[in-house]
Motif scaffolding. Structure first.
Motif, PDB file in Angstrom:
ATOM      1  N   LEU A 198      36.839 -22.456 -17.828  1.00 38.18           N
ATOM      2  CA  LEU A 198      38.194 -22.783 -17.866  1.00 38.18           C
ATOM      3  C   LEU A 198      39.046 -22.457 -17.115  1.00 38.18           C
ATOM      4  N   ARG A 199      40.570 -23.438 -16.901  1.00 42.10           N
ATOM      5  CA  ARG A 199      41.276 -23.805 -15.589  1.00 42.10           C
ATOM      6  C   ARG A 199      42.759 -23.056 -17.138  1.00 42.10           C
ATOM      7  N   PRO A 200      43.535 -23.215 -16.115  1.00 40.27           N
ATOM      8  CA  PRO A 200      44.625 -22.610 -16.865  1.00 40.27           C
ATOM      9  C   PRO A 200      45.544 -23.970 -17.702  1.00 40.27           C
ATOM     10  N   GLU A 201      45.232 -25.065 -17.059  1.00 40.92           N
ATOM     11  CA  GLU A 201      45.898 -26.269 -18.010  1.00 40.92           C
ATOM     12  C   GLU A 201      44.898 -26.528 -19.094  1.00 40.92           C
ATOM     13  N   ASP A 202      43.757 -25.730 -19.300  1.00 38.47           N
ATOM     14  CA  ASP A 202      43.148 -25.736 -20.730  1.00 38.47           C
ATOM     15  C   ASP A 202      44.243 -25.113 -21.978  1.00 38.47           C
ATOM     16  N   THR A 203      44.481 -24.245 -21.700  1.00 35.66           N
ATOM     17  CA  THR A 203      45.730 -23.590 -22.434  1.00 35.66           C
ATOM     18  C   THR A 203      46.636 -24.535 -22.888  1.00 35.66           C
ATOM     19  N   ALA A 204      46.498 -24.544 -24.486  1.00 34.09           N
ATOM     20  CA  ALA A 204      47.045 -25.091 -25.612  1.00 34.09           C
ATOM     21  C   ALA A 204      46.541 -24.416 -26.984  1.00 34.09           C
ATOM     22  N   VAL A 205      46.704 -25.250 -27.457  1.00 35.05           N
ATOM     23  CA  VAL A 205      45.962 -25.127 -29.396  1.00 35.05           C
ATOM     24  C   VAL A 205      45.243 -26.033 -29.674  1.00 35.05           C
ATOM     25  N   TYR A 206      43.971 -25.999 -30.169  1.00 37.80           N
ATOM     26  CA  TYR A 206      43.283 -26.686 -30.251  1.00 37.80           C
ATOM     27  C   TYR A 206      42.887 -26.841 -31.906  1.00 37.80           C
ATOM     28  N   TYR A 207      42.986 -27.612 -31.990  1.00 45.10           N
ATOM     29  CA  TYR A 207      42.375 -28.340 -33.628  1.00 45.10           C
ATOM     30  C   TYR A 207      41.019 -29.163 -33.776  1.00 45.10           C
ATOM     31  N   CYS A 208      40.040 -28.550 -35.075  1.00 41.99           N
ATOM     32  CA  CYS A 208      39.695 -29.113 -35.967  1.00 41.99           C
ATOM     33  C   CYS A 208      39.513 -30.950 -36.261  1.00 41.99           C
ATOM     34  N   ALA A 209      39.343 -31.845 -36.186  1.00 45.52           N
ATOM     35  CA  ALA A 209      39.265 -33.063 -37.178  1.00 45.52           C
ATOM     36  C   ALA A 209      38.318 -34.047 -37.481  1.00 45.52           C
ATOM     37  N   ALA A 210      38.544 -33.837 -38.937  1.00 46.02           N
ATOM     38  CA  ALA A 210      37.137 -35.120 -39.687  1.00 46.02           C
ATOM     39  C   ALA A 210      38.388 -36.244 -40.189  1.00 46.02           C
ATOM     40  N   ARG A 211      37.235 -37.392 -39.533  1.00 47.14           N
ATOM     41  CA  ARG A 211      37.512 -38.916 -40.109  1.00 47.14           C
ATOM     42  C   ARG A 211      35.445 -39.475 -40.612  1.00 47.14           C
ATOM     43  N   LEU A 250      34.871 -20.221 -23.516  1.00 46.04           N
ATOM     44  CA  LEU A 250      34.901 -19.667 -24.680  1.00 46.04           C
ATOM     45  C   LEU A 250      34.370 -20.738 -25.731  1.00 46.04           C
ATOM     46  N   ARG A 251      33.702 -20.087 -27.373  1.00 48.57           N
ATOM     47  CA  ARG A 251      33.365 -21.188 -28.240  1.00 48.57           C
ATOM     48  C   ARG A 251      33.936 -21.249 -29.395  1.00 48.57           C
ATOM     49  N   LEU A 252      34.382 -22.258 -29.459  1.00 47.80           N
ATOM     50  CA  LEU A 252      34.737 -22.006 -30.962  1.00 47.80           C
ATOM     51  C   LEU A 252      34.651 -22.743 -32.157  1.00 47.80           C
ATOM     52  N   SER A 253      34.420 -22.637 -33.238  1.00 51.36           N
ATOM     53  CA  SER A 253      33.827 -22.766 -34.319  1.00 51.36           C
ATOM     54  C   SER A 253      34.915 -23.414 -35.139  1.00 51.36           C
ATOM     55  N   CYS A 254      34.250 -24.859 -35.951  1.00 53.72           N
ATOM     56  CA  CYS A 254      35.030 -24.594 -37.059  1.00 53.72           C
ATOM     57  C   CYS A 254      33.897 -25.029 -38.437  1.00 53.72           C
ATOM     58  N   ALA A 255      34.589 -24.637 -39.425  1.00 48.31           N
ATOM     59  CA  ALA A 255      33.952 -24.253 -40.495  1.00 48.31           C
ATOM     60  C   ALA A 255      34.233 -25.195 -41.453  1.00 48.31           C
ATOM     61  N   ALA A 256      34.036 -25.947 -41.409  1.00 47.97           N
ATOM     62  CA  ALA A 256      33.967 -27.622 -43.017  1.00 47.97           C
ATOM     63  C   ALA A 256      33.494 -26.307 -44.424  1.00 47.97           C
ATOM     64  N   SER A 257      34.535 -27.378 -44.863  1.00 48.46           N
ATOM     65  CA  SER A 257      33.789 -26.997 -46.687  1.00 48.46           C
ATOM     66  C   SER A 257      33.509 -28.523 -47.299  1.00 48.46           C
ATOM     67  N   GLY A 258      33.167 -29.109 -48.466  1.00 54.47           N
ATOM     68  CA  GLY A 258      33.451 -30.217 -49.102  1.00 54.47           C
ATOM     69  C   GLY A 258      31.461 -30.030 -48.861  1.00 54.47           C
ATOM     70  N   ARG A 259      31.310 -31.352 -49.546  1.00 58.95           N
ATOM     71  CA  ARG A 259      29.466 -31.818 -49.853  1.00 58.95           C
ATOM     72  C   ARG A 259      29.448 -32.654 -48.876  1.00 58.95           C
ATOM     73  N   THR A 260      30.322 -33.292 -48.323  1.00 61.80           N
ATOM     74  CA  THR A 260      30.084 -35.439 -47.413  1.00 61.80           C
ATOM     75  C   THR A 260      30.328 -34.816 -46.178  1.00 61.80           C
ATOM     76  N   PHE A 261      29.733 -33.632 -45.534  1.00 57.66           N
ATOM     77  CA  PHE A 261      29.751 -33.225 -44.394  1.00 57.66           C
ATOM     78  C   PHE A 261      30.111 -34.128 -43.415  1.00 57.66           C
ATOM     79  N   SER A 262      28.726 -34.334 -43.509  1.00 59.46           N
ATOM     80  CA  SER A 262      27.228 -34.833 -42.849  1.00 59.46           C
ATOM     81  C   SER A 262      28.014 -36.783 -42.540  1.00 59.46           C
ATOM     82  N   MET A 263      28.706 -36.956 -43.733  1.00 66.56           N
ATOM     83  CA  MET A 263      29.241 -37.852 -43.596  1.00 66.56           C
ATOM     84  C   MET A 263      30.071 -38.557 -42.276  1.00 66.56           C
ATOM     85  N   TYR A 264      31.034 -37.579 -42.178  1.00 68.50           N
ATOM     86  CA  TYR A 264      32.383 -36.956 -41.302  1.00 68.50           C
ATOM     87  C   TYR A 264      31.968 -37.281 -39.821  1.00 68.50           C
TER      88      TYR A 264
END
Length: 124
Positions: free
Chosen positions: A86-99, A18-32
């Motif tokens: 992928l394995r059954p133990e990979d089952t989860a909700v996947y979250y994208c995060a920015a800092r 599977l390929r997950l994507s995370c789309a970000a908004s905001g003008r300073t994405f490249s700083m995160y």
């Protein structure tokens, strides 16, 4: 302010990809620095992997090493998580995060913004 929206989750058989994507908004994405976390039912949210703001440094937790690949496209404000074998133990909700930092961190408290999550289910 950054808003994150994940997509690409679904049901897949063990051994699949599977390929997950995370789309970000905001003008300073490249700083995160960006990261992927996951949370399985009854378990704490855990670090999957992360990528520095420039994309030059990657960090993966042990479960995904050799199977998962993170990439980013700063021009498109996108982050990706390619998951193979992928394995059954990979089952989860996947979250994208920015800092707001150039450097990846592994702890959840280091991240300023989170997406709503996307479900990944791997059947055996």
């Amino acid at each position: 302010q950054v808003q994150l929206v994940e997509s690409g989750g679904g049901l897949v058989q063990a051994g699949g990809s599977l390929r997950l994507s995370c789309a970000a908004s905001g003008r300073t994405f490249s700083m995160y620095a960006m990261a992927w976390f996951r949370q399985a039912p009854g378990k704490e949210r855990e670090f999957v992997g992360g990528i520095s703001s420039s994309g030059g440094t990657l960090d993966y937790a042990d479960p995904g090493k050799g199977r998962f690949t993170i990439s980013r496209d700063n021009a498109k404000k996108m982050v990706y998580l390619q998951m193979n074998t992928l394995r059954p133990e990979d089952t989860a909700v996947y979250y994208c995060a920015a800092r707001m930092s150039a450097v990846v961190a592994r702890r959840t408290t280091a991240y300023d913004y989170w997406g709503q999550g996307t479900q990944v289910t791997v059947s055996s």
